[in-house]
Design a protein around this motif. Structure first.
Motif: not given
Length: 361
Positions: A192-218
Motif C-alpha cells: 500500500k503506497i502511503t503519504d500523498f503529501g507531495f502528490c498533485k493533479v498535473l496538467q502539463g508540467r510543474t516546477w516545484t522542488l520536492c521529494g527525498t534527495p536520493e530519489y529526485l529525478a535529474p
C-alpha cells in the motif's frame, strides 16, 4: 471495487508478457477507475466513523509535520491509522496547498496498492486524516532487516508499484515521493503506497522542488519543469535499492548526491543479473526521451521486460499471486512491525489557529 479487467488471456500469454489487446482491456478498467476518482473528487465524502468512538493506542511514526497514531474503534474493534498534522508546522514549511491536495487525493483514490481515507477533520491546532491500519509495517523496516530483497520478492513488489503508478498517472496524479518509507505491507504481504503529501493533479508540467534527495529525478533537480517522468525515475531508484540494499546515488551532502544524479553515475552490484541491469539502466535514464515509462510504449516497456518474465499482471492486480513474504501479524491491531516512539500528548489550543489558511479544509 472489482479489479477484474475482463481480459481474455491464458496464463501462458501473461507469463510471456502483456499483449496490446490485454492492455487495451486494462485501459478500459483504468478509465472506469478514473471516472470514479473524478466523481469522488467533486463531492464531499460521507464519514462512517464517529471520532468519539476512536481510542488512541500508540504512535506508529513521526515526520516533519506531525505523527501517525494507531486508533482502536471501541464499538467495532477495528483499527485505524490517524495522521496528525500541526497547522503551525504546515504554515512554517509553506505546505498548506500540499496538505489540502493530500486530503482531496486520499478521499478520491481507490486502488489495491494505495491507501485511502475514511475520515478527515480539524480542530484549533491540528488536522487529522484517518485511514485503514496496514499492520505489516514499512517496506523500509523490512528492507533494512533483510539487508536486501531476494529477486522474486523485489519483482513481486516492483510489479505492484508499476501498477500503482500507472493508475495514479492515468488519473493525472504525479506522486513525487516514492521510497521504501512510504510503502506499507499489508497483512497478506501486498503493498500500500502511503503519504500523498507531495502528490498533485498535473496538467502539463510543474516546477516545484520536492521529494527525498536520493530519489529526485535529474529534471526536477535542474528546475527544467517536469511531469510524470519523475515518478518513473524514483521507481528506478527503488528497484535498485530493493535489490542492492542501498540507493544508487548517495553522498554525505545533498548537493553531492544531486551531482551524481544529474550525471547519472552509479554502479550496479555484481549480484545484478543482465535483465535487472537492463531494466535499471533504462529507468535510471537521464535522457527523458529514453526513459522507461514515458516513451511511446509507456508502461508496456515494464510489463514486457525480460526481468518481469513470469509475472502474471492480472493475478497481481487481483491479489491472487502468492506473496513470497507475509509479515507476522498476530491480530488486526498488532503493531509490532512498527518501531517504537515516545508518546506525546496532543493539546489543541483554546482558540482556532490559522483559521483563514485552513478555511477550505
Amino acid at each position: 471495487m472489482s479489479n477484474k479487467t475482463g481480459t481474455p488471456s491464458t496464463s501462458t500469454d501473461l507469463r510471456d508478457g502483456y499483449t496490446e489487446q490485454q492492455q487495451q482491456h486494462y485501459r478500459k478498467y483504468l478509465q472506469q477507475l478514473k471516472n470514479e476518482f473524478n466523481e469522488r473528487w467533486c463531492k464531499k465524502p460521507n464519514a462512517n466513523i464517529n471520532f468519539s468512538d476512536l481510542e488512541r493506542v500508540r504512535t506508529l511514526g513521526t515526520g516533519a509535520f506531525g505523527r501517525v497514531v494507531l486508533l482502536r474503534h471501541s464499538k467495532q474493534q477495528k483499527f485505524y491509522a490517524m495522521k496528525v498534522l500541526e497547522k503551525e508546522k504546515i504554515i512554517k514549511m509553506k505546505q498548506v496547498e500540499h496538505t489540502l491536495y493530500e486530503k482531496r487525493i486520499l478521499e478520491a483514490i481507490r486502488f489495491p496498492f494505495t491507501v485511502s481515507m475514511e475520515l478527515s477533520f480539524k480542530d484549533n491546532s491540528y488536522i487529522y486524516f484517518i485511514m485503514p491500519f496496514v499492520p505489516g509495517g514499512e517496506m523500509f523496516t523490512h528492507l533494512r532487516r533483510m539487508g536486501k530483497f531476494e529477486e522474486p520478492l523485489a519483482k513481486f513488489y516492483a510489479s505492484q508499484v508499476v501498477l500503482a503508478l500507472e493508475y495514479l498517472h492515468y488519473t493525472n496524479l504525479v506522486y513525487r515521493d516514492l521510497k521504501p518509507e512510504n510503502i506499507l505491507i499489508d497483512k497478506n504481504g501486498y503493498l500500500k503506497i502511503t503519504d500523498f503529501g507531495f502528490c498533485k493533479v498535473l496538467q502539463g508540467r510543474t516546477w516545484t522542488l520536492c521529494g527525498t534527495p536520493e530519489y529526485l529525478a535529474p529534471e526536477l533537480i535542474l528546475s527544467k519543469g517536469y511531469g510524470f517522468s519523475v515518478d518513473w525515475w524514483s521507481f528506478g531508484v527503488l528497484l535498485f535499492e530493493m535489490n542492492a540494499g542501498y540507493p544508487p546515488f548517495y553522498a554525505n551532502e545533498p548537493m553531492k548526491t544531486y551531482e551524481k544524479i544529474v550525471a547519472g553515475k552509479y554502479r550496479c552490484p555484481s549480484s545484478f543479473n543482465p535483465d535487472l541491469r537492463d531494466i535499471v539502466r533504462n529507468t535510471l535514464q537521464v535522457d527523458i526521451t529514453k526513459r522507461f515509462g514515458v516513451m511511446r510504449n509507456g508502461v508496456m516497456d515494464f510489463k514486457n521486460h525480460k526481468w518481469f518474465k513470469g509475472i502474471e499482471w492480472e493475478a497481481i492486480l487481483n491479489c491472487r499471486w502468492p506473496p513470497p513474504y507475509v509479515p507476522k501479524c498476530k491480530h488486526p491491531g498488532d503493531s509490532t512491525n512498527f518501531e517504537r516512539y515516545d508518546e506525546e500528548p496532543m493539546k489543541p489550543a483554546s482558540y482556532c489557529r490559522f483559521e483563514s489558511e485552513f478555511f477550505d479544509f
